[in-house]
Motif scaffolding. Structure first.
Motif, mmCIF file in Angstrom:
data_model
loop_
_atom_site.group_PDB
_atom_site.id
_atom_site.type_symbol
_atom_site.label_atom_id
_atom_site.label_comp_id
_atom_site.label_asym_id
_atom_site.label_seq_id
_atom_site.Cartn_x
_atom_site.Cartn_y
_atom_site.Cartn_z
ATOM 1 N N ASP A 189 0.806 -1.214 0.000
ATOM 2 C CA ASP A 189 0.000 0.000 0.000
ATOM 3 C C ASP A 189 0.842 1.269 0.000
ATOM 4 O O ASP A 189 0.300 2.378 0.055
ATOM 5 C CB ASP A 189 -0.926 0.021 1.218
ATOM 6 C CG ASP A 189 -2.007 -1.055 1.137
ATOM 7 O OD1 ASP A 189 -2.381 -1.417 0.006
ATOM 8 O OD2 ASP A 189 -2.460 -1.512 2.197
ATOM 9 N N HIS A 190 2.154 1.114 -0.058
ATOM 10 C CA HIS A 190 3.048 2.265 0.016
ATOM 11 C C HIS A 190 3.963 2.305 -1.201
ATOM 12 O O HIS A 190 4.372 1.268 -1.724
ATOM 13 C CB HIS A 190 3.864 2.207 1.307
ATOM 14 C CG HIS A 190 2.998 2.312 2.525
ATOM 15 N ND1 HIS A 190 2.757 3.500 3.178
ATOM 16 C CD2 HIS A 190 2.269 1.381 3.174
ATOM 17 C CE1 HIS A 190 1.930 3.292 4.185
ATOM 18 N NE2 HIS A 190 1.631 2.007 4.211
ATOM 19 N N PRO A 191 4.297 3.501 -1.673
ATOM 20 C CA PRO A 191 5.059 3.619 -2.918
ATOM 21 C C PRO A 191 6.548 3.341 -2.756
ATOM 22 O O PRO A 191 7.107 3.446 -1.670
ATOM 23 C CB PRO A 191 4.826 5.079 -3.316
ATOM 24 C CG PRO A 191 4.619 5.782 -2.006
ATOM 25 C CD PRO A 191 3.877 4.813 -1.142
ATOM 26 N N SER A 192 7.166 3.000 -3.902
ATOM 27 C CA SER A 192 8.618 2.882 -3.993
ATOM 28 C C SER A 192 9.172 4.201 -4.518
ATOM 29 O O SER A 192 8.422 5.067 -4.989
ATOM 30 C CB SER A 192 8.988 1.740 -4.933
ATOM 31 O OG SER A 192 8.416 0.522 -4.516
ATOM 32 N N THR A 193 10.485 4.367 -4.445
ATOM 33 C CA THR A 193 11.093 5.617 -4.911
ATOM 34 C C THR A 193 12.313 5.359 -5.777
ATOM 35 O O THR A 193 13.066 4.405 -5.554
ATOM 36 C CB THR A 193 11.501 6.526 -3.739
ATOM 37 O OG1 THR A 193 12.413 5.824 -2.894
ATOM 38 C CG2 THR A 193 10.294 6.971 -2.936
ATOM 39 N N LEU A 194 12.488 6.216 -6.758
ATOM 40 C CA LEU A 194 13.697 6.294 -7.579
ATOM 41 C C LEU A 194 14.308 7.666 -7.347
ATOM 42 O O LEU A 194 13.573 8.667 -7.256
ATOM 43 C CB LEU A 194 13.363 6.116 -9.055
ATOM 44 C CG LEU A 194 12.782 4.768 -9.467
ATOM 45 C CD1 LEU A 194 12.099 4.868 -10.822
ATOM 46 C CD2 LEU A 194 13.883 3.718 -9.498
ATOM 47 N N SER A 195 15.619 7.721 -7.245
ATOM 48 C CA SER A 195 16.267 8.996 -6.961
ATOM 49 C C SER A 195 17.527 9.128 -7.815
ATOM 50 O O SER A 195 18.285 8.164 -7.977
ATOM 51 C CB SER A 195 16.621 9.077 -5.476
ATOM 52 O OG SER A 195 17.272 10.284 -5.177
ATOM 53 N N PHE A 196 17.761 10.318 -8.357
ATOM 54 C CA PHE A 196 18.936 10.535 -9.209
ATOM 55 C C PHE A 196 19.124 12.027 -9.465
ATOM 56 O O PHE A 196 18.187 12.830 -9.349
ATOM 57 C CB PHE A 196 18.780 9.806 -10.549
ATOM 58 C CG PHE A 196 17.459 10.058 -11.235
ATOM 59 C CD1 PHE A 196 17.277 11.139 -12.094
ATOM 60 C CD2 PHE A 196 16.377 9.216 -10.993
ATOM 61 C CE1 PHE A 196 16.059 11.365 -12.705
ATOM 62 C CE2 PHE A 196 15.145 9.440 -11.606
ATOM 63 C CZ PHE A 196 14.981 10.526 -12.463
#
Length: 314
Positions: free
Chosen positions: A229-236
């Motif tokens: 129920d919770h989002p994943s993250t991409l970071s750059f």
């Protein structure tokens, strides 16, 4: 068969109230849960979330202001305490041991009060205390006192075991040894309900868990169900391009030259970004992908993010 048939622990709409009149405070507000035979169920929550107050109700140490609790199918933990006590074990936050008794004397005393106790030496071995048998309780470390609590709680080969912060104060070695003991008990058929502040502990041990906030259960299920129920993250880092150019379905936000993409499709969005960057000769500096985690779910509950999300219009 219904969901609660054969349940070892069942609570329905349970409330616990402290004080009277204008000074009343509801520490537990409508908690419902079911723990099945041989299952390990973990209660998570910040300080004051209501975990210990809930466990004390389940153990029969207090009467609920409202609601219904049953153990072993149809036994009330308060009125049927004499029938329940020989079948359960409890490790409270404070053991209340006599400080001038030794470790062995303490376990021997409790064994005399226990129906069909395991041998004292076996209890001490299971709790990792055979080398401290002649040490007085007052000279034990905080972690060693928790092990002594566990030795006493498991004396009766309990069918249901309540563990309130079982590894608080233990070092890493003691914590992992205690986890293994809890796993061994579960493999032998013991049903375990524990409270903990350690997310790693819950992830490692629990079949199912619930996260409490302000006296209520805010999220429950398996770890994977709660995390889903919770989002994943991409970071750059991104230079020379706008976030509007990015081929992602998730939400992209740029701050100080670094982009964070919040997504429910981590693998797909990560693949799209990497292919797009290759085709357009774009460098995604220090690219990281972080899947949804129990930690994030816990933080969202603790900060009220989940409640805000539920209240937002569709």
């Amino acid at each position: 068969m219904t969901e609660t048939d054969g349940a070892r622990i069942e609570a329905h709409d349970v409330w616990r109230r402290y004080g009277h009149g204008k000074r009343t405070f509801d520490a537990v507000r409508g908690v419902s849960l079911t723990v099945h035979p041989g299952e390990l169920f973990a209660l998570l929550g910040t300080n004051g979330a209501g975990k210990t107050s809930t466990v004390e109700l389940l153990e029969g140490l207090a009467v609920p202001h409202r609601g219904r609790i049953r153990l072993f199918g149809d036994l009330d933990p308060v009125t049927d305490r004499a029938r329940i006590r020989p079948r359960t074990g409890a490790m409270l936050q404070e053991g209340g041991f006599i400080s001038h008794l030794t470790v062995r004397e303490t376990v021997e005393m409790w064994a005399q009060l226990t129906s069909r106790p395991r041998p004292v030496d076996q209890a001490l071995e299971l709790a990792g205390l055979p080398h401290r048998t002649d040490v007085m309780v007052q000279n034990l470390s905080g972690g060693e006192r928790r092990r002594l609590d566990l030795a006493v709680a498991t004396l009766s080969h309990p069918e249901v075991l309540f563990l309130d912060e079982p590894t608080a104060g233990m070092d890493a070695e003691g914590r992992h040894a205690t986890w293994q003991l809890i796993r061994d008990l579960r493999e032998r058929g013991t049903t375990v309900l524990l409270t903990t502040h350690y997310l790693e502990e819950a992830e490692s041990l629990a079949d199912r868990l619930a996260i409490m906030h302000r006296g209520r259960i805010a999220a429950s299920g398996t770890v994977s169900q709660i995390v889903a129920d919770h989002p994943s993250t991409l970071s750059f880092g991104l230079t020379g391009r706008s976030v509007h150019d990015l081929p992602v379905d998730g939400t992209a936000v740029e701050h100080n030259g670094r982009v964070t993409v919040t997504t429910s499709q981590l693998q797909k969005d990560a693949a799209r970004l990497l292919v797009w960057a290759q085709e357009h000769d774009v460098t995604l500096d220090r690219f990281t992908a972080r899947p949804a985690s129990l930690e994030q779910a816990f933080i969202d509950v603790a900060t009220g993010t989940d409640a805000q999300r539920q209240e937002e219009p569709a």
